[in-house]
Design an enzyme around this catalytic site. Sequence first.
Site, PDB file in Angstrom:
ATOM      1  N   GLU A 118      54.900  89.861  57.935  1.00  0.00           N
ATOM      2  CA  GLU A 118      54.535  89.946  59.351  1.00  0.00           C
ATOM      3  C   GLU A 118      53.824  91.269  59.567  1.00  0.00           C
ATOM      4  OE1 GLU A 118      57.781  89.879  62.216  1.00  0.00           O
ATOM      5  OE2 GLU A 118      56.346  89.634  63.844  1.00  0.00           O
ATOM      6  N   CYS A 130      57.953  87.456  65.479  1.00  0.00           N
ATOM      7  CA  CYS A 130      57.651  87.513  66.906  1.00  0.00           C
ATOM      8  C   CYS A 130      56.155  87.603  67.161  1.00  0.00           C
ATOM      9  CB  CYS A 130      58.352  88.702  67.538  1.00  0.00           C
ATOM     10  SG  CYS A 130      60.123  88.462  67.608  1.00  0.00           S
ATOM     11  N   ASN A 164      59.146  80.249  66.225  1.00  0.00           N
ATOM     12  CA  ASN A 164      59.865  81.358  65.579  1.00  0.00           C
ATOM     13  C   ASN A 164      61.037  81.758  66.460  1.00  0.00           C
ATOM     14  OD1 ASN A 164      60.261  83.769  63.808  1.00  0.00           O
ATOM     15  ND2 ASN A 164      59.828  84.810  65.739  1.00  0.00           N
ATOM     16  N   GLU A 165      62.209  81.447  66.022  1.00  0.00           N
ATOM     17  CA  GLU A 165      63.461  81.791  66.698  1.00  0.00           C
ATOM     18  C   GLU A 165      63.335  81.733  68.231  1.00  0.00           C
ATOM     19  OE1 GLU A 165      63.786  86.618  66.746  1.00  0.00           O
ATOM     20  OE2 GLU A 165      64.382  85.754  64.844  1.00  0.00           O
TER      21      GLU A 165
HETATM   22  O1  AHR Z   1      61.556  90.676  61.171  1.00  0.00           O
HETATM   23  C1  AHR Z   1      61.432  91.344  62.393  1.00  0.00           C
HETATM   24  C2  AHR Z   1      61.582  90.424  63.573  1.00  0.00           C
HETATM   25  O2  AHR Z   1      62.872  89.916  63.616  1.00  0.00           O
HETATM   26  C3  AHR Z   1      60.731  89.191  63.572  1.00  0.00           C
HETATM   27  O3  AHR Z   1      59.482  89.399  64.094  1.00  0.00           O
HETATM   28  C4  AHR Z   1      61.493  88.253  64.440  1.00  0.00           C
HETATM   29  O4  AHR Z   1      61.273  86.915  64.101  1.00  0.00           O
HETATM   30  C5  AHR Z   1      62.916  88.690  64.300  1.00  0.00           C
HETATM   31  O5  AHR Z   1      63.517  88.890  65.505  1.00  0.00           O
END
Ligand code: AHR
Length: 646
Positions: free
Chosen positions: A38, A242, A372-373
């Site tokens: 990321e 995120c 994503n979550e």
């Molecule tokens: O890995 C860091 C963050 O943790 C990621 O962006 C997110 O998916 C999670 O909350």
Amino acid sequence: MKKVIRISVIISLLIGCINVNAQQAKKISDNLFGVFFEDISYSADGGLYAELLQNRSFEYTANDKRGWNPLTAWEYTNNGFGYGTVSVETALPVSINNRHYIELNVEEEGREGVGLMNIGYDGIAVKAGDKYDFSCFIRQISNKSIPIKVFLQSKKGEILGESTFNTRSDKWEKYTAVITATQGSDSAQFVILAKEKGRLALDVISLFPQNTFKNRVNGLRADLATSIANLHPKFMRFPGGCLVHGDGLGNMYRWKNTIGPIEDRVEQRNIWNYHQTAGLGYFEYFQFCEDMGAQPLPILPAAVSCQNSGGTWRIGGTGQRALPMDEMPAYIQDVFDLIEYANGSPSTVWGAKRAAAGHPETFNLKYIGVGNEDKMTPEFKERFKMIYEAVKKTHPEVTVVGTVGPAPSGEDYDKGWELANQLSVPIVDEHYYEKPNWFLTNTHRYDNYDRSRSKVYIGEYASQGNTLFNALCEAVYMTSIERNGDVVQMASYAPLLARVGNTSWTPDLIFFTNSKVVPSANYYVQQLFSSNQGDVYYPNVLSISDRQDSTVGLSCVKDSKTGDLILKIANVGATSKMVKADLKKLGISKSTIAQKQLLVGQPKEQNTLTDAQRLIPTYSEMSISSDFMYETPAYSLTVIRIKPKK
Ligand code: AHR
């Protein structure tokens, strides 16, 4: 009964020459350990993406970060007593996607000319003898050719390499030059000077080392990319996190904005409070996966923004927002287009764009993640279902990975699983950032999972620290992932990279500066597992007398491709333990020489910038019999690789 016989025949074939009770061997995922990239903590711009100049397109704004502006990282320079002006303009940009550019008006050139200096990301690291590719768009405004000098200099102003050319057009034109570094430096600066009176427009001023990973143009920092590739990941999840669902709907990561010529890519604020050039975009991600032999696993937003949208200093956080329903057909088409971009022939619209970027062959995309979550709101569920069902129907060859919230339990986790069960989603993405002890007390998490439900991708996990103790707790847990490799299909530690001084999140797997790469102890645990993956799991080959000891993790797998048997022994306890390896159970009767890798140290130790190699696995050979005892040191991970002799 017939089915049972067929299964045991298949397993016998899988385990090849090893003569184990077929009922006990278990087929596990051959795609188990990978990486999650990321753009967090300057992982892409200022990190893996090898661009050396910061804010190359003058697109920084205060919206990215308080105090930033189009001239951040740039300085007006007139060392030889010339004078002129620099202004930021938007009227006639190179690309409407990136409106800002610079007008440089040289009123008096003085001895050396007038121009701009870029400080890179905390300076620019250059190596003596290496070549650097400069490029820039220039438009003459004063209707005359102007000599340009570009060079690298030390902080004291010594020239470290230079190149010159003359402008030639009143239209935007791309100029290129090569600078060979005559000396090395960790903190060089880049300068572009106009050497005669006149007016010029400048944009997308770029400097890349020629020495990128696999020498790719617009490529990746060789040392960082190599450290990732050395994990031998089976897959790479990208581009977030995120970052994917973004800080508000307008900030969602749209893959189409990240392909094509760099000057046309849509730059935007990074959710982690800096700027994304999108120079490292979908093409580069796919190419990196291919270069590493990893399956690509792109994650697309589920048409909703991050539930935490709206930061502390921005006024009015919005929370999760959903794309209006009338935009969903176009959004779903974007998802189909991505599949075509990766897998379509060059005669398709999007396959042609991939081919135009230099890759006529397909990228063999097998997975996409959706969401994503995310918060499990009705809006999310409705949109996830639409995207999931559309992909399933139109592209059954692509497996959709769903999401079950940000934590290993709780409301979003439960609701996420409810949705996954309802829709029979093939795989769901679980995340957990927990204390080290959590990893030791949860090693049975998947033992009793309902095998008929969705499979699991542990897309993000870490034990909140980079000491050896943290790393070994993860190692103990990873032996349980292997044991449950029929349920857990994939797992990736997070986050992967962090630039020292710019970390948005801790812990991380690999730390770096401009010239140093510091893999953590956790990195070596990941590496020992991912370079030693198997596809068949054998229970009961390894054992210790105290079966309740939660500080020890044991696993025995076979890699069918090589025939190698791989033993992993993690001990996060303060004393050594005797581990029994009973290879006779696998029909092995002869002694042999095995390869051993050992990571061992004190629990609080960690790798640092000044002591980067404090914790690193050592390699040795050991002779083993078909039934041997291994004394596993305190605070250690041992991997023993055996080529079985009949
Ligand atoms: O890995 C860091 C963050 O943790 C990621 O962006 C997110 O998916 C999670 O909350």
